[in-house]
Design a protein around this motif. Sequence first.
Motif, PDB file in Angstrom:
ATOM      1  N   LEU A 256       0.811  -1.205   0.000  1.00 48.77           N
ATOM      2  CA  LEU A 256       0.000   0.000   0.000  1.00 48.77           C
ATOM      3  C   LEU A 256       0.853   1.266   0.000  1.00 48.77           C
ATOM      4  O   LEU A 256       0.495   2.271  -0.625  1.00 48.77           O
ATOM      5  N   LEU A 257       2.009   1.236   0.664  1.00 48.23           N
ATOM      6  CA  LEU A 257       2.882   2.407   0.715  1.00 48.23           C
ATOM      7  C   LEU A 257       3.417   2.784  -0.666  1.00 48.23           C
ATOM      8  O   LEU A 257       3.745   3.959  -0.907  1.00 48.23           O
ATOM      9  N   ASP A 258       3.496   1.807  -1.570  1.00 45.02           N
ATOM     10  CA  ASP A 258       3.971   2.096  -2.927  1.00 45.02           C
ATOM     11  C   ASP A 258       2.942   2.880  -3.729  1.00 45.02           C
ATOM     12  O   ASP A 258       3.250   3.358  -4.828  1.00 45.02           O
ATOM     13  N   PHE A 259       1.750   3.024  -3.202  1.00 47.78           N
ATOM     14  CA  PHE A 259       0.744   3.908  -3.792  1.00 47.78           C
ATOM     15  C   PHE A 259       0.654   5.217  -3.015  1.00 47.78           C
ATOM     16  O   PHE A 259       0.637   6.308  -3.591  1.00 47.78           O
ATOM     17  N   VAL A 260       0.628   5.123  -1.711  1.00 46.72           N
ATOM     18  CA  VAL A 260       0.420   6.299  -0.867  1.00 46.72           C
ATOM     19  C   VAL A 260       1.596   7.268  -0.957  1.00 46.72           C
ATOM     20  O   VAL A 260       1.404   8.487  -1.100  1.00 46.72           O
ATOM     21  N   VAL A 261       2.819   6.756  -0.887  1.00 38.99           N
ATOM     22  CA  VAL A 261       4.003   7.636  -0.867  1.00 38.99           C
ATOM     23  C   VAL A 261       4.131   8.456  -2.155  1.00 38.99           C
ATOM     24  O   VAL A 261       4.299   9.680  -2.090  1.00 38.99           O
ATOM     25  N   PRO A 262       4.058   7.840  -3.358  1.00 42.53           N
ATOM     26  CA  PRO A 262       4.185   8.669  -4.574  1.00 42.53           C
ATOM     27  C   PRO A 262       3.083   9.712  -4.724  1.00 42.53           C
ATOM     28  O   PRO A 262       3.364  10.873  -5.021  1.00 42.53           O
ATOM     29  N   VAL A 263       1.833   9.290  -4.518  1.00 42.53           N
ATOM     30  CA  VAL A 263       0.711  10.205  -4.747  1.00 42.53           C
ATOM     31  C   VAL A 263       0.703  11.327  -3.713  1.00 42.53           C
ATOM     32  O   VAL A 263       0.608  12.517  -4.062  1.00 42.53           O
ATOM     33  N   CYS A 264       0.792  10.981  -2.450  1.00 43.27           N
ATOM     34  CA  CYS A 264       0.727  11.992  -1.389  1.00 43.27           C
ATOM     35  C   CYS A 264       1.936  12.929  -1.420  1.00 43.27           C
ATOM     36  O   CYS A 264       1.796  14.145  -1.220  1.00 43.27           O
ATOM     37  N   SER A 265       3.120  12.383  -1.651  1.00 43.45           N
ATOM     38  CA  SER A 265       4.309  13.239  -1.689  1.00 43.45           C
ATOM     39  C   SER A 265       4.252  14.203  -2.863  1.00 43.45           C
ATOM     40  O   SER A 265       4.657  15.372  -2.732  1.00 43.45           O
ATOM     41  N   LEU A 266       3.744  13.763  -4.009  1.00 41.27           N
ATOM     42  CA  LEU A 266       3.607  14.652  -5.161  1.00 41.27           C
ATOM     43  C   LEU A 266       2.667  15.808  -4.832  1.00 41.27           C
ATOM     44  O   LEU A 266       2.981  16.978  -5.096  1.00 41.27           O
ATOM     45  N   LEU A 267       1.518  15.491  -4.250  1.00 46.45           N
ATOM     46  CA  LEU A 267       0.547  16.531  -3.902  1.00 46.45           C
ATOM     47  C   LEU A 267       1.124  17.505  -2.872  1.00 46.45           C
ATOM     48  O   LEU A 267       0.973  18.728  -3.001  1.00 46.45           O
ATOM     49  N   ILE A 268       1.806  16.982  -1.868  1.00 47.99           N
ATOM     50  CA  ILE A 268       2.372  17.837  -0.812  1.00 47.99           C
ATOM     51  C   ILE A 268       3.470  18.736  -1.370  1.00 47.99           C
ATOM     52  O   ILE A 268       3.510  19.946  -1.092  1.00 47.99           O
ATOM     53  N   PHE A 269       4.362  18.163  -2.176  1.00 54.04           N
ATOM     54  CA  PHE A 269       5.464  18.957  -2.735  1.00 54.04           C
ATOM     55  C   PHE A 269       4.948  20.062  -3.650  1.00 54.04           C
ATOM     56  O   PHE A 269       5.447  21.183  -3.622  1.00 54.04           O
ATOM     57  N   VAL A 270       3.952  19.740  -4.484  1.00 52.92           N
ATOM     58  CA  VAL A 270       3.401  20.760  -5.387  1.00 52.92           C
ATOM     59  C   VAL A 270       2.724  21.871  -4.578  1.00 52.92           C
ATOM     60  O   VAL A 270       2.928  23.064  -4.846  1.00 52.92           O
ATOM     61  N   PHE A 271       1.926  21.483  -3.607  1.00 47.76           N
ATOM     62  CA  PHE A 271       1.216  22.464  -2.785  1.00 47.76           C
ATOM     63  C   PHE A 271       2.205  23.382  -2.069  1.00 47.76           C
ATOM     64  O   PHE A 271       2.066  24.623  -2.099  1.00 47.76           O
ATOM     65  N   MET A 272       3.213  22.807  -1.435  1.00 45.41           N
ATOM     66  CA  MET A 272       4.183  23.602  -0.687  1.00 45.41           C
ATOM     67  C   MET A 272       5.033  24.452  -1.630  1.00 45.41           C
ATOM     68  O   MET A 272       5.381  25.598  -1.325  1.00 45.41           O
ATOM     69  N   GLY A 273       5.363  23.900  -2.800  1.00 42.92           N
ATOM     70  CA  GLY A 273       6.180  24.637  -3.759  1.00 42.92           C
ATOM     71  C   GLY A 273       5.467  25.878  -4.284  1.00 42.92           C
ATOM     72  O   GLY A 273       6.061  26.960  -4.370  1.00 42.92           O
ATOM     73  N   ILE A 274       4.188  25.727  -4.609  1.00 46.86           N
ATOM     74  CA  ILE A 274       3.414  26.872  -5.105  1.00 46.86           C
ATOM     75  C   ILE A 274       3.234  27.913  -3.996  1.00 46.86           C
ATOM     76  O   ILE A 274       3.363  29.121  -4.233  1.00 46.86           O
ATOM     77  N   ALA A 275       2.929  27.437  -2.793  1.00 45.08           N
ATOM     78  CA  ALA A 275       2.746  28.368  -1.674  1.00 45.08           C
ATOM     79  C   ALA A 275       4.041  29.116  -1.370  1.00 45.08           C
ATOM     80  O   ALA A 275       4.025  30.334  -1.124  1.00 45.08           O
ATOM     81  N   TYR A 276       5.171  28.425  -1.390  1.00 41.54           N
ATOM     82  CA  TYR A 276       6.465  29.060  -1.120  1.00 41.54           C
ATOM     83  C   TYR A 276       6.815  30.075  -2.205  1.00 41.54           C
ATOM     84  O   TYR A 276       7.236  31.208  -1.917  1.00 41.54           O
ATOM     85  N   SER A 277       6.622  29.675  -3.466  1.00 42.96           N
ATOM     86  CA  SER A 277       6.933  30.564  -4.583  1.00 42.96           C
ATOM     87  C   SER A 277       6.073  31.821  -4.556  1.00 42.96           C
ATOM     88  O   SER A 277       6.531  32.910  -4.913  1.00 42.96           O
ATOM     89  N   GLY A 278       4.813  31.680  -4.117  1.00 38.93           N
ATOM     90  CA  GLY A 278       3.911  32.824  -4.079  1.00 38.93           C
ATOM     91  C   GLY A 278       4.035  33.674  -2.839  1.00 38.93           C
ATOM     92  O   GLY A 278       3.335  34.685  -2.704  1.00 38.93           O
ATOM     93  N   GLY A 279       4.918  33.277  -1.882  1.00 38.63           N
ATOM     94  CA  GLY A 279       5.158  34.112  -0.698  1.00 38.63           C
ATOM     95  C   GLY A 279       4.224  33.851   0.464  1.00 38.63           C
ATOM     96  O   GLY A 279       3.867  34.786   1.205  1.00 38.63           O
ATOM     97  N   TYR A 280       3.822  32.594   0.669  1.00 32.66           N
ATOM     98  CA  TYR A 280       2.928  32.254   1.778  1.00 32.66           C
ATOM     99  C   TYR A 280       3.630  32.551   3.107  1.00 32.66           C
ATOM    100  O   TYR A 280       4.797  32.189   3.311  1.00 32.66           O
ATOM    101  N   HIS A 281       2.932  33.213   4.020  1.00 32.99           N
ATOM    102  CA  HIS A 281       3.575  33.721   5.232  1.00 32.99           C
ATOM    103  C   HIS A 281       4.121  32.623   6.143  1.00 32.99           C
ATOM    104  O   HIS A 281       5.110  32.842   6.859  1.00 32.99           O
TER     105      HIS A 281
END
Length: 530
Positions: A256-281
């Motif tokens: 199950l981790l071979d599904f959860v880790v790729p999908v969740c990490s991709l979503l988290i990295f994209v979300f944090m990357g966009i927020a960081y690039s846009g200047g999230y406080h």
Amino acid sequence: MNNTWAILLPPVVVLIGTFITKRLNSSLCAGIILAALITTNWSALPAFKLSVFRLKEIVTDFDNIYTYCFLLIIGALVLFIERTGGANAFARIITRRITSTRSAQNSSLLISFSLFIDDYLNILTSSAVMRSITDQTGVPRAKLAYLIHSLSSPLVVLAPISSWTGMLITQFESAGISMDAHLNTKIYADPFLTYLSTIPYLFYSFALIMSVWLIVHYSYSFGPMKIHEDHARNTGNLFAGKEPQAAISDSTAGNLLDFVVPVCSLLIFVFMGIAYSGGYHLLGGTVGLVSSFKNNTQTPAILALSAGAAFALSCVRAWVAGTLTIADIKNIGKDGILLMYKTVVMLILASTLGLIFRLDLQAGTYLSNLIGPHISLHLLPVMFFLISCIISFITGTAWGTIALLAPIVIQLLIGLEHIATPTTIEHIPLLIPILGSLLSGSVCGNQLTPISDTTIMTCSGTGAYLTDHLITQAWYVLPVIIGSLCGFYITGLTYTSGYVLCALYGLTTTCIATWLCIVLINSISKGRTS
């Protein structure tokens, strides 16, 4: 370059060439050469130089490079989830307690919803997991093919983070939507936020998902699909009396981790990357979360880096757990690149052709002058839904259709409304609804055509006969097409009422019209199965 009917020849050549040869990339090359020849008044050497120059513009643009990298890495990430069996492990958890035909079909839908990241992964995993289960509960293979196919591309295009995201960002930017203040920019806007804005206008996808749920929940059965379901219930034959057909097999159990880790990490990295690039406080900036998404201008780079980080993290976890060896990881990376290689080439060629259309041939301006006096603006969403559906059906590719039409749509609207460029989306209120109709029609045609990758893959994965799948599916998709046409017509009438209200009017109309059509057709056929 004089504005003549010859401007319309390149897309016609692409369509005819693809229909005859079934080779889109070769047809796109022919279209590029022809477009360059028309631009240079049929002078061979200047046409060659123009083609190379426009191609160089596409492949040297940093945002495009990041997007191509994202697509290649996504290919590897999809193969990782498939080959490790992670998606299968997740799907089998969902299907543990299935005792009836309806619960089997609901499980198929739930698995598809979970695999929103890619349509290929969605189809292959859902088919492999659900075949034996639906066989045991008496679901005909044509019905299984319909359920899986309906929630592949139509679902993935709604997901902000999927294999479609990079393609759409690239095509919107190539069509002239960009945050960069250069000569090629027609509309000053972020391509990613523009795509997000089109999601409420993807009427076909929303209505199709709703219709699938209605058909399963209320056991509606009509048209040729009723014949298949009657055969399955009365005789046990799942192919409407035909001999069983072999399907692709997949027995990987997976973790199950071979599904959860790729999908969740991709979503988290994209979300944090966009927020960081846009200047999230909370990440060192000074603005709120919503403002950070609006301020972000680095989406292609963030997508590529996030996909790379998610793939690396997933591979390290699998290697530490002993699931994969270094050699396995290398093979997944290589095969993932090969999986998306032709698609990336297609996007490069289609973007090059689109650039020549927009900047050199001025195809949108020509069309606006040609049809402007003869067509009302409120009919454009309906018109582009039908045009994109037909082109996607003929070429067998939704991506190619979007790449072909997006530059024309934007330039056509600018010409029809006589707007000076660069401008903003707010000055073209009909742009987002028409982009929504373009994406909707492209997905619709791709689903109905017998030559698309997803159609062929669905039949191979489920073991359904191609002809059976196309005919049975068409009856169930027809109400959705009618509903979408109604919705886009209402959108054309109400686009000046504001973004939210226009989307609400159109989507509500689409869903109601689709539901009424399904109920009416089902009542006429008097077909309900238990």
